[in-house]
Design a protein around this motif. Structure first.
Motif, PDB file in Angstrom:
ATOM      1  N   THR A  78       2.516 -45.300 -53.582  1.00  0.00           N
ATOM      2  CA  THR A  78       1.402 -45.904 -52.848  1.00  0.00           C
ATOM      3  C   THR A  78       0.041 -45.418 -53.357  1.00  0.00           C
ATOM      4  O   THR A  78      -0.994 -45.921 -52.925  1.00  0.00           O
ATOM      5  CB  THR A  78       1.516 -45.583 -51.347  1.00  0.00           C
ATOM      6  OG1 THR A  78       1.742 -44.186 -51.209  1.00  0.00           O
ATOM      7  CG2 THR A  78       2.662 -46.345 -50.707  1.00  0.00           C
ATOM      8  N   TRP A 135      -0.166 -35.587 -50.447  1.00  0.00           N
ATOM      9  CA  TRP A 135       0.417 -34.575 -49.561  1.00  0.00           C
ATOM     10  C   TRP A 135       0.423 -33.237 -50.241  1.00  0.00           C
ATOM     11  O   TRP A 135       0.041 -33.136 -51.393  1.00  0.00           O
ATOM     12  CB  TRP A 135       1.816 -34.958 -49.069  1.00  0.00           C
ATOM     13  CG  TRP A 135       2.897 -35.033 -50.100  1.00  0.00           C
ATOM     14  CD1 TRP A 135       3.734 -34.028 -50.485  1.00  0.00           C
ATOM     15  CD2 TRP A 135       3.296 -36.195 -50.862  1.00  0.00           C
ATOM     16  NE1 TRP A 135       4.604 -34.475 -51.424  1.00  0.00           N
ATOM     17  CE2 TRP A 135       4.362 -35.800 -51.683  1.00  0.00           C
ATOM     18  CE3 TRP A 135       2.837 -37.506 -50.948  1.00  0.00           C
ATOM     19  CZ2 TRP A 135       4.982 -36.674 -52.591  1.00  0.00           C
ATOM     20  CZ3 TRP A 135       3.447 -38.370 -51.836  1.00  0.00           C
ATOM     21  CH2 TRP A 135       4.519 -37.960 -52.638  1.00  0.00           C
ATOM     22  N   ALA A 154      -4.561 -40.252 -43.222  1.00  0.00           N
ATOM     23  CA  ALA A 154      -5.475 -40.804 -44.238  1.00  0.00           C
ATOM     24  C   ALA A 154      -4.786 -41.951 -44.965  1.00  0.00           C
ATOM     25  O   ALA A 154      -3.599 -41.840 -45.305  1.00  0.00           O
ATOM     26  CB  ALA A 154      -5.842 -39.703 -45.228  1.00  0.00           C
TER      27      ALA A 154
HETATM   28  C1  LIG Z   1      -6.544 -38.872 -48.994  1.00  0.00           C
HETATM   29  C2  LIG Z   1      -5.176 -39.427 -48.644  1.00  0.00           C
HETATM   30  C3  LIG Z   1      -4.922 -40.775 -48.792  1.00  0.00           C
HETATM   31  C4  LIG Z   1      -3.657 -41.292 -48.485  1.00  0.00           C
HETATM   32  N1  LIG Z   1      -3.423 -42.614 -48.669  1.00  0.00           N
HETATM   33  C5  LIG Z   1      -2.156 -43.093 -48.450  1.00  0.00           C
HETATM   34  C6  LIG Z   1      -1.853 -44.464 -48.708  1.00  0.00           C
HETATM   35  O1  LIG Z   1      -2.710 -45.270 -49.120  1.00  0.00           O
HETATM   36  N2  LIG Z   1      -0.566 -44.881 -48.475  1.00  0.00           N
HETATM   37  C7  LIG Z   1       0.402 -44.020 -48.006  1.00  0.00           C
HETATM   38  O2  LIG Z   1       1.549 -44.448 -47.823  1.00  0.00           O
HETATM   39  N3  LIG Z   1       0.122 -42.739 -47.760  1.00  0.00           N
HETATM   40  C8  LIG Z   1      -1.128 -42.260 -47.950  1.00  0.00           C
HETATM   41  N4  LIG Z   1      -1.398 -40.950 -47.682  1.00  0.00           N
HETATM   42  C9  LIG Z   1      -0.365 -40.175 -46.982  1.00  0.00           C
HETATM   43  C10 LIG Z   1      -0.473 -40.524 -45.471  1.00  0.00           C
HETATM   44  O3  LIG Z   1      -1.644 -39.945 -44.936  1.00  0.00           O
HETATM   45  C11 LIG Z   1       0.731 -40.042 -44.681  1.00  0.00           C
HETATM   46  O4  LIG Z   1       0.968 -38.697 -44.933  1.00  0.00           O
HETATM   47  C12 LIG Z   1       1.999 -40.800 -45.015  1.00  0.00           C
HETATM   48  O5  LIG Z   1       1.823 -42.199 -44.806  1.00  0.00           O
HETATM   49  C13 LIG Z   1       3.172 -40.317 -44.206  1.00  0.00           C
HETATM   50  O6  LIG Z   1       2.825 -40.119 -42.859  1.00  0.00           O
HETATM   51  P1  LIG Z   1       3.921 -39.717 -41.774  1.00  0.00           P
HETATM   52  O7  LIG Z   1       3.209 -39.145 -40.598  1.00  0.00           O
HETATM   53  O8  LIG Z   1       4.850 -40.841 -41.501  1.00  0.00           O
HETATM   54  O9  LIG Z   1       4.762 -38.623 -42.472  1.00  0.00           O
HETATM   55  P2  LIG Z   1       4.554 -37.014 -42.379  1.00  0.00           P
HETATM   56  O10 LIG Z   1       5.233 -36.614 -41.070  1.00  0.00           O
HETATM   57  O11 LIG Z   1       3.107 -36.779 -42.501  1.00  0.00           O
HETATM   58  O12 LIG Z   1       5.441 -36.559 -43.566  1.00  0.00           O
HETATM   59  C14 LIG Z   1       4.798 -36.153 -44.731  1.00  0.00           C
HETATM   60  C15 LIG Z   1       5.774 -36.023 -45.874  1.00  0.00           C
HETATM   61  O13 LIG Z   1       6.123 -37.308 -46.358  1.00  0.00           O
HETATM   62  C16 LIG Z   1       5.967 -37.379 -47.754  1.00  0.00           C
HETATM   63  N5  LIG Z   1       4.901 -38.380 -48.039  1.00  0.00           N
HETATM   64  C17 LIG Z   1       3.668 -38.468 -47.462  1.00  0.00           C
HETATM   65  N6  LIG Z   1       2.978 -39.523 -47.951  1.00  0.00           N
HETATM   66  C18 LIG Z   1       3.791 -40.115 -48.834  1.00  0.00           C
HETATM   67  C19 LIG Z   1       3.642 -41.257 -49.667  1.00  0.00           C
HETATM   68  N7  LIG Z   1       2.496 -41.988 -49.646  1.00  0.00           N
HETATM   69  N8  LIG Z   1       4.664 -41.596 -50.479  1.00  0.00           N
HETATM   70  C20 LIG Z   1       5.804 -40.866 -50.500  1.00  0.00           C
HETATM   71  N9  LIG Z   1       6.008 -39.767 -49.726  1.00  0.00           N
HETATM   72  C21 LIG Z   1       5.019 -39.397 -48.911  1.00  0.00           C
HETATM   73  C22 LIG Z   1       5.614 -35.993 -48.226  1.00  0.00           C
HETATM   74  O14 LIG Z   1       6.785 -35.331 -48.626  1.00  0.00           O
HETATM   75  C23 LIG Z   1       5.048 -35.332 -47.027  1.00  0.00           C
HETATM   76  O15 LIG Z   1       5.267 -33.978 -46.970  1.00  0.00           O
HETATM   77  C24 LIG Z   1      -2.650 -40.428 -47.993  1.00  0.00           C
HETATM   78  C25 LIG Z   1      -2.913 -39.066 -47.828  1.00  0.00           C
HETATM   79  C26 LIG Z   1      -4.152 -38.566 -48.157  1.00  0.00           C
HETATM   80  C27 LIG Z   1      -4.414 -37.093 -47.985  1.00  0.00           C
END
Ligand SMILES: Cc1cc2nc3c(=O)[nH]c(=O)nc-3n(C[C@H](O)[C@H](O)[C@H](O)COP(=O)(O)OP(=O)(O)OC[C@H]3O[C@@H](n4cnc5c(N)ncnc54)[C@H](O)[C@@H]3O)c2cc1C
Length: 264
Positions: A128, A264, A63
């Protein structure tokens, strides 16, 4: 996922704020609709051993709040880049022209749509979590509906204050010929020194009155409508604080004064 549910879009441009923070623009799917504050679901194709069949490929979906205005021809997003992140390690490799999948639907309730009428819109974000608010402050309706638009943005280090220039410009020169509406910006840096900026966690600042002092505006249930976005610990603590002061999310037939989104 059924391929009818998403489209293939192109990376138009990328902007690195820090090595761990990236904004990117995608072509906008034909007919894509959203309200400022909503999020999209983005997909990247990964080639690895976890793929379910012998193609070796699978799609990872995440997302992402939309940071661009609803009228713009492109979609903009702002992402953290996590060293071990399943999605963001792929995202970090993107170049202009590369493909990102975008689900056709938009999602979420972090919008002003469910609010009871109010005068001051407080948008409170960590990291973010700012992204949806960048969209909201670029929407004409919000400059007409509110007297004050307040952005509170907390980050660890000063370079993570993404969109600072955009916000300061809109504060100085209100768009859409807005007369009377005022954009107030409260940057917070928790692990860095930056002159004239607060250095404490948002819930602490909200509790001891420093947040209102920095915004030059009181939190007042009759006037304030509040959006919270980002780190679940901030959202939880602020929700408890605001809940005790009478703020509540929208329910069926009952417009609210508070809307929240956990990342998250
Ligand atoms: C409704 C919704 C909207 C979102 N919008 C954004 C957005 O606009 N920008 C964005 O960067 N992410 C956003 N996220 C989070 C995004 O979906 C991802 O989880 C994130 O980018 C990390 O993905 P990944 O697969 O690399 O890490 P993952 O393997 O999914 O690792 C997740 C872990 O990383 C950390 N994490 C996750 N997101 C963030 C973050 N944004 N900042 C700091 N730590 C984080 C948490 O500790 C989480 O447990 C959103 C989540 C939701 C539910």
């Amino acid at each position: 996922m059924n391929p009818d549910k998403y489209t293939e879009e192109r990376v138009l441009s990328l902007r690195s704020w820090t090595p761990q923070l990236l904004s990117f623009r995608l072509s906008r799917p034909a007919g894509y609709q959203f309200t400022a504050g909503q999020f999209a679901r983005l997909g990247l194709v990964k080639t690895d051993a976890l793929a379910p069949d012998d193609t070796g490929q699978r799609i990872v979906w995440r997302a992402y709040s939309i940071a661009s205005a609803p009228e713009e021809g492109a979609l903009e997003f702002c992402s953290v880049l996590l060293p071990e992140g399943e999605f963001t390690t792929e995202l970090a490799r993107l170049q202009p022209g590369d493909t990102v999948l975008v689900e056709r639907a938009s999602y979420g309730f972090l919008t002003t749509a469910g609010f009871a009428p109010g005068k001051d819109l407080w948008m409170i974000a960590t990291g973010t979590g700012l992204a949806p608010f960048v969209s909201i402050i670029q929407e004409r309706q919000n400059w007409q509906d509110f007297e004050n638009l307040v952005i509170v943005h907390s980050v660890r280090e000063a370079p993570e204050l993404a969109y600072r220039d955009t916000i300061l410009k809109l504060a100085k020169e209100p768009p859409f010929g807005a007369s009377g509406a005022k954009l107030r910006y409260v940057p917070i840096v928790t692990r860095d020194t930056l002159e004239g900026v607060l250095h404490e966690r948002i819930p602490v600042l909200a509790q001891d009155g420093r947040l209102e002092a920095a915004a030059g505006l009181a939190l007042d249930l009759a006037r304030s409508r509040i959006l919270l976005c980002g780190n679940p610990a901030m959202v939880k603590d602020m929700r408890a604080l605001l809940g005790a002061a009478g703020y509540a999310t929208s329910r069926r037939l009952k417009p609210g004064t508070l809307a929240v989104e956990n990342y998250w």
